[in-house]
Design a protein around this motif. Structure first.
Motif, short mmCIF file in Angstrom:
data_model
loop_
_atom_site.label_atom_id
_atom_site.label_comp_id
_atom_site.label_asym_id
_atom_site.label_seq_id
_atom_site.Cartn_x
_atom_site.Cartn_y
_atom_site.Cartn_z
N UNK A 56 0.85 -1.19 0.00
CA UNK A 56 0.00 0.00 0.00
C UNK A 56 0.88 1.24 0.00
N UNK A 57 0.62 2.11 -0.97
CA UNK A 57 1.41 3.32 -1.12
C UNK A 57 0.50 4.54 -1.02
N UNK A 58 1.11 5.70 -0.85
CA UNK A 58 0.35 6.95 -0.77
C UNK A 58 0.47 7.69 -2.09
N UNK A 59 -0.67 8.10 -2.64
CA UNK A 59 -0.70 8.89 -3.87
C UNK A 59 -1.32 10.25 -3.54
N UNK A 60 -0.55 11.33 -3.63
CA UNK A 60 -1.09 12.66 -3.32
C UNK A 60 -2.30 12.99 -4.19
N UNK A 61 -3.25 13.72 -3.64
CA UNK A 61 -4.47 14.04 -4.39
C UNK A 61 -4.14 14.90 -5.61
N UNK A 62 -3.06 15.62 -5.56
CA UNK A 62 -2.66 16.44 -6.71
C UNK A 62 -2.29 15.62 -7.93
N UNK A 63 -2.02 14.32 -7.75
CA UNK A 63 -1.67 13.46 -8.87
C UNK A 63 -2.91 12.90 -9.57
N UNK A 65 -5.97 13.04 -11.81
CA UNK A 65 -6.51 13.88 -12.89
C UNK A 65 -7.95 13.52 -13.24
N UNK A 66 -8.32 12.27 -13.03
CA UNK A 66 -9.68 11.83 -13.34
C UNK A 66 -10.21 11.00 -12.20
N UNK A 67 -11.41 11.35 -11.76
CA UNK A 67 -12.07 10.61 -10.69
C UNK A 67 -13.51 10.40 -11.12
N UNK A 68 -13.83 9.20 -11.57
CA UNK A 68 -15.19 8.95 -12.01
C UNK A 68 -15.69 7.65 -11.38
N UNK A 69 -16.95 7.29 -11.57
CA UNK A 69 -17.50 6.10 -10.88
C UNK A 69 -16.83 4.78 -11.24
N UNK A 70 -16.03 4.76 -12.30
CA UNK A 70 -15.44 3.49 -12.71
C UNK A 70 -13.96 3.37 -12.51
N UNK A 71 -13.24 4.48 -12.34
CA UNK A 71 -11.79 4.39 -12.24
C UNK A 71 -11.20 5.70 -11.75
N UNK A 72 -9.91 5.62 -11.42
CA UNK A 72 -9.12 6.79 -11.05
C UNK A 72 -7.91 6.82 -11.98
N UNK A 73 -7.63 8.00 -12.54
CA UNK A 73 -6.49 8.14 -13.45
C UNK A 73 -5.52 9.15 -12.86
N UNK A 74 -4.22 8.80 -12.93
CA UNK A 74 -3.19 9.66 -12.38
C UNK A 74 -2.48 10.44 -13.47
N UNK A 75 -1.84 11.52 -13.08
CA UNK A 75 -1.03 12.30 -14.02
C UNK A 75 0.31 11.63 -14.23
N UNK A 76 1.09 12.14 -15.17
CA UNK A 76 2.41 11.58 -15.44
C UNK A 76 3.33 11.84 -14.27
N UNK A 77 4.38 11.06 -14.19
CA UNK A 77 5.34 11.23 -13.10
C UNK A 77 5.61 9.89 -12.43
N UNK A 78 6.64 9.86 -11.61
CA UNK A 78 7.05 8.63 -10.93
C UNK A 78 6.32 8.50 -9.61
N UNK A 79 5.79 7.32 -9.36
CA UNK A 79 5.12 7.05 -8.09
C UNK A 79 6.15 6.71 -7.02
N UNK A 80 5.92 7.19 -5.82
CA UNK A 80 6.76 6.81 -4.69
C UNK A 80 6.22 5.48 -4.15
N UNK A 81 6.98 4.41 -4.32
CA UNK A 81 6.53 3.07 -3.95
C UNK A 81 6.85 2.72 -2.50
N UNK A 82 7.28 3.71 -1.72
CA UNK A 82 7.50 3.46 -0.30
C UNK A 82 6.18 3.08 0.36
#
Length: 412
Positions: A56-63, A65-82
């Motif tokens: 389980x990782x933390x994804x900032x809300x600023x990342x 870009x899309x939040x709809x009833x079927x999925x969440x889409x993130x912006x470009x960039x590297x995820x912190x996998x800590x």
């Protein structure tokens, strides 16, 4: 695609998360917020996302870009996998706010939080702006449901005391036992015990079987002794024996005495065997049939939903009695053979006379046996020729892996 500017957290749980290229990253497990002074709505900090190997990782809300009833889409960039570690001042909406007891400010009536709505304000920040709360019902009926603004409810800033768990458990309904176990480990200790207390006996038994031994012992110790015995009764006998083996003799014997005699006896038998032997890792409840049983009866037995895939892969034919330790063991029949033979045929006519394991066989011998014969389950027969249990491949893997493999998997 239109991005929603408001969403309810219970509907976000489990949604798939994608990167800009459409590749799946993981799935939403919770929403992290920061409570604020006064009546200001909490700020949404980000999402807890479960990625590969249940990390389980933390994804900032600023990342997001899309939040709809079927999925969440993130912006470009590297995820912190800590691995996500909850910080001071952070609150998990599903894990800590749902089921909190509050008061409706206008009427002063008590209610329980059953959902929380987040929305994006004019500055682009996300806040937890609304709450769905339900008043206590009467005569078995559900109480009135209210959709209220954050400042129309009081009591959320108080310490967590007497918090229920019904709504949180509802979000776990579609998860398998291993995923629920991982979710429990990520909750605060008090909340973890509240959820364990609220789970029904069968569900808690399944979840306990997926937890590290230390967590099993801790949760079992928080239950009333009679409830603990009830949970042990519905656990697989081998899992119950493994758990009881970690307790003191006094605690073990007291719980065994509280169990129903028919449920306690198989567990007592398994406790007689040395750990890391065939007898120590087997289950005493495989599918056992008498020689006059037909293939139709055998197929009906392996369809039982509580059977694991490994144990459902074959049936064992023995002289009466059919409970372990049985009468003389005659052989086993694989499900593939059963499916290829007329249903009216006797199972005793299609037996494989494979040499069974002995209870004292060490783990190394058991492992070689499985590898040699390409099995997913194997019979264990004592010196008197009686079937005493069966070892399944998941039992073998569980004992081959390091003791803390579940914790390692959770931490990635």
């Amino acid at each position: 695609m239109t991005t929603a500017t408001r969403a309810y957290v219970s509907r976000l749980a489990g949604l798939p998360v994608f990167d800009p290229n459409g590749d799946r990253v993981g799935k939403v497990r919770d929403v992290v917020v920061a409570l604020r002074v006064g009546t200001a709505p909490p700020r949404v900090l980000g999402l807890v996302v479960e990625v590969v190997a249940r990390r389980r990782i933390f994804v900032p809300m600023g990342r997001v870009t899309t939040l709809d009833p079927g999925s969440v889409v993130l912006s470009t960039g590297t995820l912190n996998l800590k691995r996500f570690e909850q910080r001071r001042g952070e609150t998990l909406v599903l894990g800590e706010l749902l089921d909190r007891r509050v008061q409706i400010a206008e009427s002063g009536r008590p209610a329980t939080v059953v959902d929380a709505g987040i929305e994006q304000n004019r500055t682009g920040d996300w806040v937890l702006s609304r709450l769905a709360v339900q008043e206590p019902g009467r005569l078995g009926r559900r109480g009135q449901l209210h959709q209220l603004a954050w400042d129309e409810v009081t009591g959320l800033a108080l310490p967590q005391t007497g918090q229920g768990a019904e709504t949180l458990i509802a979000t776990y309904r579609e998860l398998n036992a291993a995923d629920v176990a991982h979710a429990l480990q990520d909750l605060p200790i008090q909340r973890r015990h509240e959820v364990a207390e609220a789970l029904d006996d069968e569900r808690l038994a399944d979840v306990l079987g997926e937890l590290p031994e230390a967590d099993q012992i801790t949760i079992l110790g928080t239950l009333e002794e009679k409830r603990a015995a009830d949970v042990l009764e519905v656990m697989d006998p081998d899992d119950a024996a493994d758990l009881l083996a970690e307790l003191s003799n006094v605690d073990r014997n007291r719980l065994l005495e509280l169990m129903e005699p028919d449920e306690a006896e198989p567990v007592r038998q398994l406790l007689q065997y040395t750990e890391d032997t065939a007898g120590g890792i087997m289950t005493s409840e495989p599918v056992i049939l008498t020689p006059d049983a037909t293939i139709a009866e055998a197929l009906a037995r392996v369809r039982e939903p509580e059977l694991s895939p490994a144990l459902a892969s074959q049936v064992y034919v023995c002289r009466p009695p059919s409970a372990t330790p049985t009468g003389r063991y005659l052989g086993l029949a694989h499900i593939q053979r059963l499916l290829r033979t007329p249903p009216s045929t006797l199972v005793s006519g299609v037996l494989d006379d494979l040499e069974p394991l002995r209870p004292e066989a060490p783990l190394a011998e058991v492992t070689r046996y499985f590898a040699t014969y390409n099995l997913v389950a194997a019979p264990v027969v004592d010196a008197q020729g009686r079937l005493v249990g069966a070892v399944s491949v998941d039992d073998v893997l569980d004992h081959l892996l390091p003791e803390d493999w579940r914790e390692r998997a959770r931490r990635g």
